[in-house]
Design a protein around this motif. Structure first.
Motif, PDB file in Angstrom:
ATOM      1  N   ARG A 119       0.829  -1.219   0.000  1.00  0.00           N
ATOM      2  CA  ARG A 119       0.000   0.000   0.000  1.00  0.00           C
ATOM      3  C   ARG A 119       0.859   1.264   0.000  1.00  0.00           C
ATOM      4  NH1 ARG A 119      -4.801   0.560   3.295  1.00  0.00           N
ATOM      5  NH2 ARG A 119      -5.860   0.987   1.362  1.00  0.00           N
ATOM      6  N   TRP A 126      -3.217   7.032  -6.013  1.00  0.00           N
ATOM      7  CA  TRP A 126      -4.581   6.852  -6.554  1.00  0.00           C
ATOM      8  C   TRP A 126      -5.532   7.852  -5.902  1.00  0.00           C
ATOM      9  CZ3 TRP A 126      -5.762   4.835 -10.908  1.00  0.00           C
ATOM     10  CH2 TRP A 126      -5.272   3.605 -11.367  1.00  0.00           C
ATOM     11  N   GLU A 160       6.090  -1.544 -13.949  1.00  0.00           N
ATOM     12  CA  GLU A 160       4.941  -2.300 -14.451  1.00  0.00           C
ATOM     13  C   GLU A 160       3.683  -1.409 -14.468  1.00  0.00           C
ATOM     14  OE1 GLU A 160       4.030  -5.779 -12.026  1.00  0.00           O
ATOM     15  OE2 GLU A 160       1.932  -5.641 -12.647  1.00  0.00           O
ATOM     16  N   HIS A 164       1.402  -0.405 -17.757  1.00  0.00           N
ATOM     17  CA  HIS A 164      -0.019  -0.755 -17.833  1.00  0.00           C
ATOM     18  C   HIS A 164      -0.884   0.487 -17.975  1.00  0.00           C
ATOM     19  CE1 HIS A 164       0.626  -4.868 -15.780  1.00  0.00           C
ATOM     20  NE2 HIS A 164       0.337  -5.037 -17.055  1.00  0.00           N
ATOM     21  N   TRP A 187     -11.854   6.070 -12.715  1.00  0.00           N
ATOM     22  CA  TRP A 187     -12.467   5.077 -11.816  1.00  0.00           C
ATOM     23  C   TRP A 187     -12.458   3.691 -12.467  1.00  0.00           C
ATOM     24  CZ3 TRP A 187     -17.305   3.166 -13.637  1.00  0.00           C
ATOM     25  CH2 TRP A 187     -17.884   2.190 -12.819  1.00  0.00           C
ATOM     26  N   HIS A 190      -8.962   2.274 -12.777  1.00  0.00           N
ATOM     27  CA  HIS A 190      -8.512   1.760 -11.474  1.00  0.00           C
ATOM     28  C   HIS A 190      -9.155   0.392 -11.213  1.00  0.00           C
ATOM     29  CE1 HIS A 190      -7.715   2.923  -6.948  1.00  0.00           C
ATOM     30  NE2 HIS A 190      -7.274   1.725  -7.231  1.00  0.00           N
ATOM     31  N   ASN A 194      -7.513  -3.172 -10.382  1.00  0.00           N
ATOM     32  CA  ASN A 194      -7.961  -4.004  -9.253  1.00  0.00           C
ATOM     33  C   ASN A 194      -8.282  -5.420  -9.708  1.00  0.00           C
ATOM     34  OD1 ASN A 194      -7.832  -1.741  -7.631  1.00  0.00           O
ATOM     35  ND2 ASN A 194     -10.030  -1.335  -7.670  1.00  0.00           N
ATOM     36  N   ARG A 196      -7.234  -7.068 -12.372  1.00  0.00           N
ATOM     37  CA  ARG A 196      -6.040  -7.823 -12.751  1.00  0.00           C
ATOM     38  C   ARG A 196      -5.279  -8.268 -11.506  1.00  0.00           C
ATOM     39  NH1 ARG A 196      -3.486  -4.383 -16.145  1.00  0.00           N
ATOM     40  NH2 ARG A 196      -2.258  -3.621 -14.415  1.00  0.00           N
ATOM     41  N   TYR A 251     -14.509  11.724  -2.912  1.00  0.00           N
ATOM     42  CA  TYR A 251     -13.198  12.352  -3.124  1.00  0.00           C
ATOM     43  C   TYR A 251     -13.272  13.864  -3.186  1.00  0.00           C
ATOM     44  CZ  TYR A 251     -11.120   7.827  -4.144  1.00  0.00           C
ATOM     45  OH  TYR A 251     -10.653   6.543  -4.041  1.00  0.00           O
TER      46      TYR A 251
HETATM   47  P1  FAD Z   1      -5.434   0.913  -4.206  1.00  0.00           P
HETATM   48  O1  FAD Z   1      -5.794   0.159  -5.437  1.00  0.00           O
HETATM   49  O2  FAD Z   1      -4.138   1.607  -4.183  1.00  0.00           O
HETATM   50  O3  FAD Z   1      -6.612   1.960  -3.949  1.00  0.00           O
HETATM   51  C1  FAD Z   1      -6.526   2.962  -2.944  1.00  0.00           C
HETATM   52  C2  FAD Z   1      -7.930   3.265  -2.453  1.00  0.00           C
HETATM   53  O4  FAD Z   1      -8.691   3.809  -3.525  1.00  0.00           O
HETATM   54  C3  FAD Z   1      -8.719   2.039  -2.004  1.00  0.00           C
HETATM   55  O5  FAD Z   1      -8.459   1.737  -0.650  1.00  0.00           O
HETATM   56  C4  FAD Z   1     -10.150   2.470  -2.226  1.00  0.00           C
HETATM   57  O6  FAD Z   1     -10.616   3.244  -1.130  1.00  0.00           O
HETATM   58  C5  FAD Z   1     -10.058   3.381  -3.434  1.00  0.00           C
HETATM   59  N1  FAD Z   1     -10.391   2.717  -4.698  1.00  0.00           N
HETATM   60  C6  FAD Z   1     -10.201   1.433  -5.069  1.00  0.00           C
HETATM   61  N2  FAD Z   1     -10.617   1.227  -6.320  1.00  0.00           N
HETATM   62  C7  FAD Z   1     -11.087   2.407  -6.775  1.00  0.00           C
HETATM   63  C8  FAD Z   1     -11.663   2.833  -8.003  1.00  0.00           C
HETATM   64  N3  FAD Z   1     -11.870   1.991  -9.024  1.00  0.00           N
HETATM   65  N4  FAD Z   1     -12.014   4.129  -8.129  1.00  0.00           N
HETATM   66  C9  FAD Z   1     -11.851   4.995  -7.113  1.00  0.00           C
HETATM   67  N5  FAD Z   1     -11.321   4.654  -5.930  1.00  0.00           N
HETATM   68  C10 FAD Z   1     -10.938   3.367  -5.758  1.00  0.00           C
HETATM   69  N6  FAD Z   1       0.189  -2.430  -9.173  1.00  0.00           N
HETATM   70  C11 FAD Z   1       0.516  -3.529  -9.895  1.00  0.00           C
HETATM   71  O7  FAD Z   1       0.920  -4.540  -9.296  1.00  0.00           O
HETATM   72  N7  FAD Z   1       0.402  -3.530 -11.264  1.00  0.00           N
HETATM   73  C12 FAD Z   1      -0.007  -2.431 -11.956  1.00  0.00           C
HETATM   74  O8  FAD Z   1      -0.089  -2.452 -13.185  1.00  0.00           O
HETATM   75  C13 FAD Z   1      -0.343  -1.247 -11.231  1.00  0.00           C
HETATM   76  N8  FAD Z   1      -0.714  -0.098 -11.865  1.00  0.00           N
HETATM   77  C14 FAD Z   1      -0.936   1.043 -11.146  1.00  0.00           C
HETATM   78  C15 FAD Z   1      -1.223   2.240 -11.804  1.00  0.00           C
HETATM   79  C16 FAD Z   1      -1.385   3.404 -11.105  1.00  0.00           C
HETATM   80  C17 FAD Z   1      -1.677   4.703 -11.838  1.00  0.00           C
HETATM   81  C18 FAD Z   1      -1.268   3.414  -9.683  1.00  0.00           C
HETATM   82  C19 FAD Z   1      -1.414   4.703  -8.894  1.00  0.00           C
HETATM   83  C20 FAD Z   1      -0.984   2.236  -9.017  1.00  0.00           C
HETATM   84  C21 FAD Z   1      -0.807   1.034  -9.722  1.00  0.00           C
HETATM   85  N9  FAD Z   1      -0.514  -0.161  -9.078  1.00  0.00           N
HETATM   86  C22 FAD Z   1      -0.234  -1.294  -9.805  1.00  0.00           C
HETATM   87  C23 FAD Z   1      -0.563  -0.243  -7.610  1.00  0.00           C
HETATM   88  C24 FAD Z   1      -1.932  -0.814  -7.168  1.00  0.00           C
HETATM   89  O9  FAD Z   1      -2.993  -0.300  -7.972  1.00  0.00           O
HETATM   90  C25 FAD Z   1      -2.274  -0.445  -5.725  1.00  0.00           C
HETATM   91  O10 FAD Z   1      -2.107   0.936  -5.530  1.00  0.00           O
HETATM   92  C26 FAD Z   1      -1.458  -1.167  -4.678  1.00  0.00           C
HETATM   93  O11 FAD Z   1      -1.508  -2.560  -4.908  1.00  0.00           O
HETATM   94  C27 FAD Z   1      -2.007  -0.877  -3.250  1.00  0.00           C
HETATM   95  O12 FAD Z   1      -3.370  -1.279  -3.197  1.00  0.00           O
HETATM   96  P2  FAD Z   1      -4.417  -0.778  -2.141  1.00  0.00           P
HETATM   97  O13 FAD Z   1      -5.061  -1.963  -1.514  1.00  0.00           O
HETATM   98  O14 FAD Z   1      -3.782   0.171  -1.211  1.00  0.00           O
HETATM   99  O15 FAD Z   1      -5.572  -0.043  -2.959  1.00  0.00           O
END
Ligand code: FAD
Length: 262
Positions: A119, A126, A160, A164, A187, A190, A194, A196, A251
């Motif tokens: 995280r 995000w 990565e 993507h 959204w 994102h 999620n 994938r 947000y």
């Molecule tokens: P996160 O996915 O980071 O989400 C943070 C918070 O946003 C969530 O707790 C929730 O409250 C909210 N949220 C969740 N989904 C949505 C949505 N659809 N719309 C709005 N709000 C939402 N990791 C990889 O392994 N491969 C990748 O290709 C990859 N690409 C990424 C691209 C970007 C631009 C970013 C910023 C991150 C990427 N990541 C990728 C990292 C991954 O998406 C997560 O950020 C990381 O795994 C931590 O996940 P998390 O559980 O904290 O939730």
């Protein structure tokens, strides 16, 4: 459980606010530490700073971004890379704290993982990007799309992720005329990530077990966002008007009101 990680009560909101500032200043620390400002990335940083100066939910981050913009040409003149100026001791850049001297503090609240390596920054980034997407006006939607796509492509340290995300950006063939369309695109992008990662993390055992990926928002957060399930395609049918309303609440308004004086 993982739903507690959602911004659904005042404590979680305060935590998310904190992390938007933390993510912003961490992003700039990384950019400066890794000397990522180059002739080919300079323009994209200027665009992103423009976006932050106008629409970052935190006033002190808006102020720091605007100040960086004002001095940008002095700090990074276009001949910066062809001369020996890179070697100069740029103390003004080294000391640059885009959200003020108190951030980054070095820890995460809303985005804190159950392990050190999960995280944190990527979650905070995000939250920042979604917060920006609900604060722009219609006339800025294409600019914001470009600014965010280029910023992630040039400055996100996760290789990565940038690849993507760049593919998702490149697959957009229309021009954004509405802020709503851009916020929904972000959204939905994102959610593609999620989806994938849901599969990947399940098979590889990676990710944070306390925060499993979900399609978002879950019904518990927004039941009106769900129209139903397309059985044939096994896809959720969304009520996008409700999703947009939910995104702007989640947000936008709540974050904005709490950031009013900061
Ligand atoms: P996160 O996915 O980071 O989400 C943070 C918070 O946003 C969530 O707790 C929730 O409250 C909210 N949220 C969740 N989904 C949505 C949505 N659809 N719309 C709005 N709000 C939402 N990791 C990889 O392994 N491969 C990748 O290709 C990859 N690409 C990424 C691209 C970007 C631009 C970013 C910023 C991150 C990427 N990541 C990728 C990292 C991954 O998406 C997560 O950020 C990381 O795994 C931590 O996940 P998390 O559980 O904290 O939730």
């Amino acid at each position: 459980d993982h739903l507690s990680a959602n911004i659904s009560d005042p404590v979680q909101i305060a935590r998310a606010i904190y992390d938007v500032e933390e993510a912003t200043s961490t992003a700039f620390d990384i950019i400066l530490d890794h000397k990522m400002i180059k002739p080919e990335t300079r323009a994209s940083l200027i665009k992103f700073l423009q976006l932050l100066s106008a629409h970052h939910p935190s006033r002190r981050c808006r102020k720091g971004s605007a100040e960086f913009l004002v001095s940008f040409d002095d700090l990074y003149p276009t001949d910066f890379w062809s001369t020996n100026k890179q070697e100069d001791d740029k103390s003004s850049v080294k000391n640059l704290k885009i959200c003020g001297k108190d951030v980054p503090r070095g820890y995460w609240m809303f985005c804190r993982g159950s392990k050190n390596e999960t995280r944190g920054f990527s979650c905070g980034l995000w939250v920042l990007l979604h917060s920006l997407s609900v604060r722009i006006e219609d006339g800025e939607s294409q600019f914001t799309f470009n600014a965010i796509c280029d910023f992630v492509h040039n400055f996100f340290i996760c290789e990565e992720c940038r690849q993507h995300f760049y593919e998702m950006c490149s697959s957009v063939s229309t021009h954004f005329n509405k802020a709503r369309d851009f916020a929904l695109w972000l959204w939905s992008s994102h959610n593609k990530v999620n989806e994938r990662l849901m599969k990947e993390e399940a098979s590889l055992g990676t990710g944070d077990p306390k925060f499993p990926k979900t399609i978002w928002p879950p019904k518990q957060l927004c039941s009106s966002c769900y129209l139903g399930l397309d059985q044939r395609m096994n896809k959720i049918e969304w009520n996008e008007d409700e999703v947009y309303k939910f995104l702007t609440e989640y947000y936008g308004r709540t974050l904005a009101s709490l950031y009013k004086d900061r």
